[in-house]
Motif scaffolding. Structure first.
Motif, PDB file in Angstrom:
ATOM      1  N   LEU A  35      -8.835   2.029  -6.666  1.00  0.00           N
ATOM      2  CA  LEU A  35      -8.846   3.467  -6.385  1.00  0.00           C
ATOM      3  C   LEU A  35      -8.193   3.755  -5.031  1.00  0.00           C
ATOM      4  CD1 LEU A  35      -9.720   6.312  -7.169  1.00  0.00           C
ATOM      5  CD2 LEU A  35     -11.933   5.828  -6.094  1.00  0.00           C
ATOM      6  N   ALA A  36      -8.491   2.935  -4.026  1.00  0.00           N
ATOM      7  CA  ALA A  36      -7.896   3.151  -2.704  1.00  0.00           C
ATOM      8  C   ALA A  36      -6.382   2.977  -2.748  1.00  0.00           C
ATOM      9  CB  ALA A  36      -8.519   2.199  -1.679  1.00  0.00           C
ATOM     10  N   ILE A  37      -5.886   2.011  -3.524  1.00  0.00           N
ATOM     11  CA  ILE A  37      -4.438   1.818  -3.670  1.00  0.00           C
ATOM     12  C   ILE A  37      -3.809   3.053  -4.309  1.00  0.00           C
ATOM     13  CG2 ILE A  37      -2.660   0.521  -4.935  1.00  0.00           C
ATOM     14  CD1 ILE A  37      -4.432  -1.996  -4.461  1.00  0.00           C
ATOM     15  N   THR A  38      -4.444   3.559  -5.356  1.00  0.00           N
ATOM     16  CA  THR A  38      -3.944   4.768  -6.030  1.00  0.00           C
ATOM     17  C   THR A  38      -3.896   5.941  -5.062  1.00  0.00           C
ATOM     18  OG1 THR A  38      -4.824   4.003  -8.145  1.00  0.00           O
ATOM     19  CG2 THR A  38      -4.345   6.366  -7.953  1.00  0.00           C
ATOM     20  N   MET A  39      -4.965   6.116  -4.284  1.00  0.00           N
ATOM     21  CA  MET A  39      -5.017   7.228  -3.335  1.00  0.00           C
ATOM     22  C   MET A  39      -4.023   7.024  -2.188  1.00  0.00           C
ATOM     23  SD  MET A  39      -7.078   9.216  -4.794  1.00  0.00           S
ATOM     24  CE  MET A  39      -7.291  10.459  -3.554  1.00  0.00           C
ATOM     25  N   LEU A  40      -3.823   5.776  -1.796  1.00  0.00           N
ATOM     26  CA  LEU A  40      -2.881   5.469  -0.730  1.00  0.00           C
ATOM     27  C   LEU A  40      -1.462   5.863  -1.131  1.00  0.00           C
ATOM     28  CD1 LEU A  40      -2.652   4.201   2.091  1.00  0.00           C
ATOM     29  CD2 LEU A  40      -2.389   1.981   0.985  1.00  0.00           C
ATOM     30  N   LYS A  41      -1.129   5.669  -2.394  1.00  0.00           N
ATOM     31  CA  LYS A  41       0.205   6.022  -2.897  1.00  0.00           C
ATOM     32  C   LYS A  41       0.469   7.522  -2.805  1.00  0.00           C
ATOM     33  CE  LYS A  41       0.621   2.203  -6.184  1.00  0.00           C
ATOM     34  NZ  LYS A  41       0.639   1.846  -7.615  1.00  0.00           N
ATOM     35  N   THR A  42      -0.596   8.324  -2.897  1.00  0.00           N
ATOM     36  CA  THR A  42      -0.420   9.776  -2.887  1.00  0.00           C
ATOM     37  C   THR A  42      -0.800  10.412  -1.554  1.00  0.00           C
ATOM     38  OG1 THR A  42      -2.646  10.163  -3.769  1.00  0.00           O
ATOM     39  CG2 THR A  42      -0.843   9.913  -5.371  1.00  0.00           C
ATOM     40  N   ALA A  43      -1.249   9.618  -0.602  1.00  0.00           N
ATOM     41  CA  ALA A  43      -1.679  10.159   0.694  1.00  0.00           C
ATOM     42  C   ALA A  43      -0.502  10.792   1.414  1.00  0.00           C
ATOM     43  CB  ALA A  43      -2.291   9.058   1.545  1.00  0.00           C
ATOM     44  N   THR A  44      -0.740  11.966   1.976  1.00  0.00           N
ATOM     45  CA  THR A  44       0.335  12.692   2.658  1.00  0.00           C
ATOM     46  C   THR A  44       0.193  12.669   4.171  1.00  0.00           C
ATOM     47  OG1 THR A  44      -0.916  14.754   2.388  1.00  0.00           O
ATOM     48  CG2 THR A  44       0.747  14.235   0.703  1.00  0.00           C
ATOM     49  N   SER A  45      -0.981  12.348   4.657  1.00  0.00           N
ATOM     50  CA  SER A  45      -1.166  12.332   6.109  1.00  0.00           C
ATOM     51  C   SER A  45      -1.477  10.921   6.597  1.00  0.00           C
ATOM     52  CB  SER A  45      -2.294  13.283   6.516  1.00  0.00           C
ATOM     53  OG  SER A  45      -3.544  12.746   6.129  1.00  0.00           O
TER      54      SER A  45
END
Length: 189
Positions: free
Chosen positions: A41-51
């Motif tokens: 989940l963290a990898i998935t969120m890291l891919k979409t993180a904007t800040s």
């Protein structure tokens, strides 16, 4: 007839042992899968993180969950070594007023983020135990208490001497407990 009963008893014992093994493997699989799910989940969120702040947060989660996974695997290996007699417990006198605050210190930031309260209640000075093994247990119990304690809930980590029937024991018996106001309730070591 005696041989038949003996065989039936052995078969029942084998069935019970097999069930224990299956339960253990199921628990281990769940415990190993949980950090991996969080990593994914963290990898998935890291891919979409904007800040940068979001990226740092997800990288911290990845590091924490990788460390948790490694700890779980090391615990399993230690369990195997203990079972094989290759690893011996190394009891030592642990000064609780120094050791326990250090054990829970990493959790203070986490509980503040979700408005929980973490309380230490140390009513005895020392504990005789295998330090590494006990550290793993305490960290896991406090970690679980943090997960399952509701917002504004309380987690109490306590240590107190308890009466023991063996008055010849060279050191006091200590009850080390982690209690929370959430679903899990309380766990004692």
């Amino acid at each position: 007839l005696f041989r038949s009963k003996q065989l039936a008893t052995q078969m029942e014992e084998l069935r019970k042992l097999n069930q224990i093994k299956d339960d253990f493997l199921s628990t281990v699989a769940h415990e190993l899968r949980t950090p991996l799910n969080n990593i994914n989940l963290a990898i998935t969120m890291l891919k979409t993180a904007t800040s940068e702040k979001s990226r740092d947060r997800y990288m911290r989660i990845l590091q924490e969950e990788c460390t948790h996974e490694i700890t779980l695997i090391n615990d399993l290996l230690d369990l195997q070594r203990l079972e094989a007699g290759a690893k011996r417990l190394e009891p030592e006198l642990i000064p609780l007023h120094d050791w326990l605050p250090c054990m829970v210190e990493p959790f203070y930031g986490r509980v503040q983020q979700v408005q929980q309260q973490l309380v230490l209640d140390i009513q005895t000075s020392h504990l005789m135990a295998d330090r590494r093994g006990l550290e793993r247990i305490v960290v896991e119990l406090v970690n679980n208490a943090c997960k399952y304690t509701p917002v504004e809930g309380t987690i109490v980590v306590s240590a107190k001497a308890v009466e023991h029937s063996d008055s010849d024991a060279p050191w006091p018996v200590v009850e080390l407990s982690v209690q929370n106001s959430g679903q899990i309730g309380r766990a004692h070591v």
